[in-house]
Motif scaffolding. Structure first.
Motif, mmCIF file in Angstrom:
data_model
loop_
_atom_site.group_PDB
_atom_site.id
_atom_site.type_symbol
_atom_site.label_atom_id
_atom_site.label_comp_id
_atom_site.label_asym_id
_atom_site.label_seq_id
_atom_site.Cartn_x
_atom_site.Cartn_y
_atom_site.Cartn_z
ATOM 1 N N ARG A 139 0.800 -1.231 0.000
ATOM 2 C CA ARG A 139 0.000 0.000 0.000
ATOM 3 C C ARG A 139 0.828 1.274 0.000
ATOM 4 O O ARG A 139 0.532 2.233 -0.699
ATOM 5 C CB ARG A 139 -0.894 0.027 1.251
ATOM 6 N N ASP B 63 -1.457 -4.928 2.968
ATOM 7 C CA ASP B 63 -2.654 -5.664 3.350
ATOM 8 C C ASP B 63 -2.219 -7.070 3.741
ATOM 9 O O ASP B 63 -1.363 -7.672 3.091
ATOM 10 C CB ASP B 63 -3.636 -5.765 2.181
ATOM 11 N N SER C 48 -3.662 -5.581 8.432
ATOM 12 C CA SER C 48 -2.506 -5.005 7.762
ATOM 13 C C SER C 48 -1.244 -5.280 8.556
ATOM 14 O O SER C 48 -1.297 -5.610 9.750
ATOM 15 C CB SER C 48 -2.682 -3.491 7.575
ATOM 16 N N GLN D 109 -12.241 -6.831 10.747
ATOM 17 C CA GLN D 109 -11.416 -6.529 9.584
ATOM 18 C C GLN D 109 -10.915 -5.095 9.689
ATOM 19 O O GLN D 109 -11.652 -4.186 10.089
ATOM 20 C CB GLN D 109 -12.225 -6.683 8.294
ATOM 21 N N TRP E 251 -7.820 -2.330 7.612
ATOM 22 C CA TRP E 251 -6.788 -2.156 6.598
ATOM 23 C C TRP E 251 -6.128 -0.797 6.758
ATOM 24 O O TRP E 251 -6.808 0.237 6.826
ATOM 25 C CB TRP E 251 -7.382 -2.235 5.187
#
Length: 340
Positions: A186, A197, A202, A220, A222
């Motif tokens: 990223r 990711d 992450s 979740q 990121w």
């Protein structure tokens, strides 16, 4: 000419999520406000994206100029067409460092060849593709001049990816093959750490060591950008997208009030992001800002319904675009500055 879809990287997994509808935050009168200036396009200029700044008043992005996707910089508010590397049909800018070095990707549509490049005062410098790979895309550059890319190899019906790190001091590029921990590169921090990711979360990679970022109570999360160890991004919490900030790689994530995604962070922790969309089905709405975790207001450019500030410059300004069409193809270049 619209951007061809294969030259833009989508958000893996996240872009397809359906989320609950949230109301946009009220425009509190006492919020810090950044006010927009629409920059002039060059002759023959069309839609595009501002994607980088040197933090000293230069802003750079990718815009259609006479039907060709080209790198354009604005200096003292005036556009300078930087063009496309020789032998290529299009160039996309992705990032710019304080020395004014731009990193991005050059494309040839006929052969579908893609190469990472840097661009400085002497012109374009196209990077070699690492041995064993077919294409390489430019992603980010840090202050000292390290360059991050993504390399891809096709064969046997499968696709193989790796992050590529070209260190500023030279030498062979460092390859980080794609694994569950290093799935999708990223961003690049000042110390050479790569933000990846990592499945539903992450991680930061440096010199072969992986540090996972905590997702906190969310299932979740990121990270989308990193600077000086501060990571910003998003999480899915209670079925809803929420902008989030990690104050350090070992810190627990903190939600950013009023935001769905945090997109960029500068050297002092000023952050740009997007509010949730109150009308759906589009996931995100317009721009918002935070000083650390305190929200500010990014005001709409007159006459435009959609606006995105995806770059936070080190001088405290924001850069992005505004449009009345789909955000997928960008719009007119806009800079937001803090004014009383």
């Amino acid at each position: 000419m619209k951007l061809k879809p294969w030259v833009r990287f989508a958000v893996p997994v996240v872009a397809a999520l359906s989320v609950a509808v949230l109301a946009q935050p009220a425009q509190a009168a006492n919020r810090i406000a950044w006010r927009p200036t629409i920059l002039p396009l060059p002759p023959g200029g069309g839609s595009g994206f501002l994607t980088g700044s040197d933090g000293k008043g230069e802003y750079t992005g990718s815009f259609t100029v006479n039907g060709r996707q080209s790198v354009v910089s604005w200096r003292d508010g005036r556009p300078v067409v930087r063009g496309v590397p020789d032998g290529y049909e299009a160039a996309l800018a992705e990032d710019e460092n304080p020395a004014g070095v731009v990193v991005g990707t050059a494309h040839d549509y006929d052969t579908r060849i893609s190469r990472a490049y840097t661009l400085d005062a002497t012109g374009f410098h196209v990077k070699e593709v690492p041995a064993g790979y077919d294409y390489v895309y430019g992603v980010a550059i840090n202050t000292r001049g390290d360059v991050l890319g993504r390399a891809m190899r096709f064969g046997g019906g499968t696709e193989t990816d790796a992050a590529v790190l070209w260190r500023a001091e030279g030498g062979a590029p460092v390859l980080v093959p794609s694994t569950r921990e290093t799935y999708y590169a990223r961003d690049l921090d000042e110390d050479g750490s790569i933000l990846f990711d990592s499945g539903d979360s992450s991680a930061l990679w440096k010199d072969g060591v992986v540090r996972h970022l905590s997702s906190g109570p969310a299932a979740q999360s990121w990270g989308l950008a990193v600077r000086n160890g501060v990571v910003v991004g998003m999480r899915i919490y209670g079925g809803v997208e929420q902008a989030v900030r990690w104050a350090s790689p070992t810190a627990e994530p903190v939600g950013l009030a009023g935001g769905a995604r945090a997109l960029s962070v500068n050297k002092v922790g000023l952050t740009a992001g997007l509010v949730p969309n109150p009308s759906g089905p589009v996931i995100v709405g317009n721009a918002i800002a935070w000083r650390a975790t305190t929200p500010g207001e990014v005001r709409a450019p007159s006459g435009y319904s959609t606006f995105e500030a995806s770059v936070v410059a080190d001088d405290g300004s924001f850069a992005g675009f505004a449009t009345n069409d789909s955000r997928d193809f960008g719009g007119v270049p806009v800079v937001w500055r803090l004014t009383p």
